[in-house]
Scaffold this active site. Structure first.
Site, short mmCIF file in Angstrom:
data_model
loop_
_atom_site.label_atom_id
_atom_site.label_comp_id
_atom_site.label_asym_id
_atom_site.label_seq_id
_atom_site.Cartn_x
_atom_site.Cartn_y
_atom_site.Cartn_z
N LEU A 69 0.87 -1.17 0.00
CA LEU A 69 0.00 0.00 0.00
C LEU A 69 0.90 1.22 0.00
O LEU A 69 1.97 1.21 0.61
CB LEU A 69 -0.90 0.03 1.24
CG LEU A 69 -1.99 -1.05 1.36
CD1 LEU A 69 -2.73 -0.90 2.68
CD2 LEU A 69 -2.96 -0.98 0.20
N ASP A 70 0.48 2.27 -0.68
CA ASP A 70 1.26 3.51 -0.67
C ASP A 70 1.38 4.05 0.75
O ASP A 70 0.55 3.74 1.63
CB ASP A 70 0.60 4.56 -1.56
CG ASP A 70 0.57 4.14 -3.03
OD1 ASP A 70 1.45 3.35 -3.43
OD2 ASP A 70 -0.32 4.60 -3.75
#
Length: 323
Positions: A138-139
C-alpha cells in the site's frame, strides 16, 4: 539466522522428460521456481545421489530427488518497535490495518521506520522470508488491510494466488466530480516518461484493471467502492485521474482542492486539511495458504475519511436544489 531445508521425492512417469527446475516446482510447490533454480545452481539438489547443477536437465521416472539447502537471512533492515494494528495472526500469516504515513519497504529517504522494520521486531523469524513476508503493498498514505506471510511456503502460495487474481482487495475512495454510475478502467500502467516518481496510463505499460461502483454522491464529489484485478503501483490513483476523477488530497496526481461553489466552511476546512489521498483498503478476502479456508476481514474507515464524508454530506444537505 538460518533454517536448514531437507526435501525428498521421486520422479513420476508423467514427469519423465521434463526440465529439472519445472519438475521440482511441481514436487515442492511451497517454494518458488526462482528459489528452486537458485538451489540447483548452488549445488543443493541431488538426483540419484549426484549433484545436479543444470536447471534444464531432463528427468526420468524413478529418479530420487533430494534437496539440502539453507534459507539464509535476506533482510538487511533492522527490527524496530513500531506499533502495528494487527487484525489477525496465526503461524502462517499476519493481517494488519496499516496506518497513514507508514512506508512499507525501506528505500531512498526511508531507511527505517517502515512496516518491514516493524515486522522484524514483531516476528523476528520473518527475516528468513523474502521481503519480510510482504506480499503486496500500500502507498505510504493509503490506509487499510495488508496480508503478510510468516513463512516462505505461505508467501509462495499467497503470491501465486495474487497473480491468479484469487485474492479480493476492495477499497473506499473519495474522488472529485460527480459520477453517475460505476464501471471498469482497463488501461495499461507504466512509469511516467518524464516524472520518474509518477506512474501513468501508457500503451507500453502492464495490463491494469480497476472495477468501481458509486457508494454515495455529493454535490461535487463521489464516494466509491473499488476492486482491483491487478496490483500496479498507484493503480487506483492513476486510473481515477485518467478518467477525470482524481482522489481527494492526492499530493501526486491531484493538485489543489476543488470545493463546490458556496461550500460550507466545514467542507472548506475538511478539503484544505486533507493532506493525503482519500483511499482506504477496506476489505481483504483470501484462501488461507495452509488450511485453504476462505477468510475475510474488513477495516473500519479511518477517522479523517469519516470526517470528510460527514462534511460532504452536510454541504450537500445545505444545497438541496443543486443535488
Amino acid at each position: 539466522m538460518t533454517q536448514e531445508i531437507n526435501l525428498k521425492s521421486e520422479i513420476t512417469a508423467t514427469q519423465t522428460g521434463q526440465r529439472l527446475d519445472q519438475t521440482l516446482a511441481e514436487l515442492f510447490p511451497d517454494y518458488s521456481r526462482t528459489r528452486i533454480k537458485e538451489w540447483i545452481q548452488a549445488g543443493a539438489v541431488y538426483v540419484d545421489g549426484m549433484v545436479q547443477t543444470k536447471p534444464r536437465e531432463k528427468v526420468l521416472e524413478g529418479q530420487e530427488i533430494e534437496i539440502e539447502a539453507t534459507l539464509k537471512e535476506e533482510i538487511k533492515a533492522e527490527a524496530q518497535a513500531i506499533d502495528l494494528d494487527i487484525v489477525y495472526e496465526d503461524d502462517h500469516i499476519i493481517v494488519i490495518n496499516k496506518q497513514a504515513g507508514l512506508v512499507v519497504h525501506p528505500g531512498a529517504g526511508n531507511s527505517d521506520g517502515t512496516l518491514m522494520n516493524a515486522l522484524l521486531h514483531h516476528c523476528p523469524e520473518i527475516e528468513l522470508v523474502p521481503r519480510a513476508g510482504i506480499v503486496h503493498r500500500l502507498d505510504k498514505d493509503t490506509t487499510g488491510l495488508m496480508v503478510v506471510a510468516k513463512t516462505v511456503e505461505a508467501q509462495t502460495h499467497l503470491v501465486a494466488a495474487l497473480q491468479a487474481r484469487e485474492i479480493t482487495r476492495e477499497y473506499e475512495a473519495i474522488v472529485s466530480g460527480t459520477m453517475t454510475a460505476g464501471g471498469i478502467v482497463d488501461e495499461p500502467i507504466a512509469r511516467h516518461p518524464t516524472k520518474r516518481t509518477h506512474m501513468a496510463v501508457h500503451h507500453s505499460g502492464r495490463p491494469s484493471v480497476t472495477h468501481y461502483r458509486v457508494a454515495e454522491k455529493f454535490r461535487a464529489h463521489t464516494r466509491l467502492r473499488l476492486r482491483l484485478e491487478t496490483g500496479r503501483t498507484h493503480q487506483i490513483r492513476v486510473h481515477m485521474a485518467h478518467i477525470g476523477h482524481i482522489l481527494v488530497g492526492d499530493p501526486v496526481y491531484g493538485g489543489r482542492p476543488r470545493p463546490p461553489k458556496k461550500a460550507t466552511p466545514e467542507l472548506m476546512e475538511a478539503l484544505n486539511g486533507f493532506k493525503r489521498q482519500a483511499l482506504h483498503a477496506v476489505r481483504l478476502e483470501l484462501a488461507h495458504p495452509f488450511t485453504c479456508e476462505i477468510m475475510s476481514w474488513q477495516a473500519p474507515i479511518p477517522e479523517d475519511m469519516v470526517a470528510l464524508t460527514r462534511a460532504l454530506r452536510e454541504d450537500t444537505k445545505a444545497h438541496p436544489a443543486e443535488y
